[in-house]
Design an enzyme around this catalytic site. Structure first.
Site, PDB file in Angstrom:
ATOM      1  N   GLY A 269       0.833  -1.201   0.000  1.00 26.59           N
ATOM      2  CA  GLY A 269       0.000   0.000   0.000  1.00 26.59           C
ATOM      3  C   GLY A 269       0.865   1.247   0.000  1.00 26.59           C
ATOM      4  O   GLY A 269       2.090   1.170   0.136  1.00 26.59           O
ATOM      5  N   LEU A 270       0.202   2.380  -0.122  1.00 31.18           N
ATOM      6  CA  LEU A 270       0.901   3.668  -0.210  1.00 31.18           C
ATOM      7  C   LEU A 270       1.656   3.988   1.071  1.00 31.18           C
ATOM      8  O   LEU A 270       1.339   3.459   2.148  1.00 31.18           O
ATOM      9  CB  LEU A 270      -0.119   4.790  -0.468  1.00 31.18           C
ATOM     10  CG  LEU A 270      -0.895   4.733  -1.785  1.00 31.18           C
ATOM     11  CD1 LEU A 270      -1.966   5.833  -1.794  1.00 31.18           C
ATOM     12  CD2 LEU A 270       0.040   4.870  -2.975  1.00 31.18           C
ATOM     13  N   SER A 271       2.611   4.877   0.965  1.00 30.77           N
ATOM     14  CA  SER A 271       3.286   5.416   2.144  1.00 30.77           C
ATOM     15  C   SER A 271       2.242   6.143   3.007  1.00 30.77           C
ATOM     16  O   SER A 271       1.449   6.938   2.492  1.00 30.77           O
ATOM     17  CB  SER A 271       4.376   6.397   1.695  1.00 30.77           C
ATOM     18  OG  SER A 271       5.062   6.897   2.810  1.00 30.77           O
ATOM     19  N   GLY A 272       2.205   5.817   4.277  1.00 29.69           N
ATOM     20  CA  GLY A 272       1.225   6.456   5.156  1.00 29.69           C
ATOM     21  C   GLY A 272      -0.106   5.726   5.229  1.00 29.69           C
ATOM     22  O   GLY A 272      -1.016   6.149   5.946  1.00 29.69           O
TER      23      GLY A 272
ATOM     24  N   GLY B 113      -0.562   2.775   6.497  1.00 24.24           N
ATOM     25  CA  GLY B 113      -0.690   2.095   7.792  1.00 24.24           C
ATOM     26  C   GLY B 113       0.002   0.739   7.865  1.00 24.24           C
ATOM     27  O   GLY B 113      -0.204  -0.012   8.825  1.00 24.24           O
TER      28      GLY B 113
ATOM     29  N   SER C 196       5.807  -2.030  -2.181  1.00 17.83           N
ATOM     30  CA  SER C 196       5.751  -3.026  -3.269  1.00 17.83           C
ATOM     31  C   SER C 196       4.699  -2.625  -4.308  1.00 17.83           C
ATOM     32  O   SER C 196       3.649  -3.250  -4.399  1.00 17.83           O
ATOM     33  CB  SER C 196       5.507  -4.436  -2.725  1.00 17.83           C
ATOM     34  OG  SER C 196       4.558  -4.468  -1.691  1.00 17.83           O
TER      35      SER C 196
END
Ligand code: ADX
Length: 183
Positions: A3-6, A8, A77
């Site tokens: 998942g995206l940065s931030g 979780g 990833s």
């Protein structure tokens, strides 16, 4: 956990690690951010380097699986091909979990102040802003971290892996006697 940065990922990895340890299930965490300070410190954020990052992480995860029941990987990833490679390396028991939150939420959280730096032009090739993120097409689980509590996310993860572990889907050890003897 992809998942995206931030989104979780690291928070969920740490909470699941804690929960599994309480259940006396051996586990290890591989966090992209941490690995980039050591093993992967020679890598940047080009597509080639991100692929190499995931390749190395997958092989380290496979090594760790000799010693731990569960290896939790928290890394952006961002490509389907990178995650497919990881799945091939790990084989049975690989679960792709999409840690999902809208980029506006990730940016509002901005736990490391990176989105601010991205908007100021100080960071390029940033995932979700100036570098692509390919969402999983068939993840084992999606965790919408803007809608769920960490506790609920952990419950869902335990249900996902329960079949492979000596716990039932509520996280209750199947053989309590043996676990008591371990205390
Ligand atoms: S991955 O894309 O190669 O899987 P990884 O999870 O290892 O990424 O590292 C991502 C972390 O690196 C982010 O959480 C952030 O702290 C940091 N980072 C620094 N620059 C970038 C960038 N350009 N894109 C994404 N993350 C970045």
């Amino acid at each position: 956990l992809t998942g995206l940065s931030g989104a979780g990922k690291s928070t969920i990895a740490a909470a699941l690690d804690h929960e599994l340890r309480n259940l006396r299930i051996s586990c290890a965490v591989l966090d992209g951010d941490e690995l980039r300070t050591g093993l992967n410190s020679d890598l940047g954020f080009s597509p080639e380097h991100r692929h190499e990052n995931i390749r190395r992480i997958a092989y380290v995860a496979r090594l760790l699986l000799v010693y731990a029941r569960v290896v939790i990987v928290a890394a952006i990833s961002p490509t389907r091909s990178g995650r497919a490679l990881a799945k091939d390396v790990i084989g049975d028991g690989f679960f792709e979990v999409f840690v999902d939150a809208p980029i506006s939420v990730c940016e509002a959280r901005d736990p490391k102040g990176l989105y601010r730096e991205v908007r100021a032009g100080k960071i390029t090739n940033f995932t979700g802003v100036s570098a692509s993120y390919e969402p999983p097409t068939a993840p084992a689980l999606v965790l919408r971290t803007d809608a769920l509590s960490v506790a609920d996310e952990i419950k869902k993860l335990l249900i996902l892996v329960a079949d492979l572990l000596p716990i039932d889907s509520n996280g209750i050890p199947k053989n309590t006697e043996r676990l008591h003897n371990l205390h």
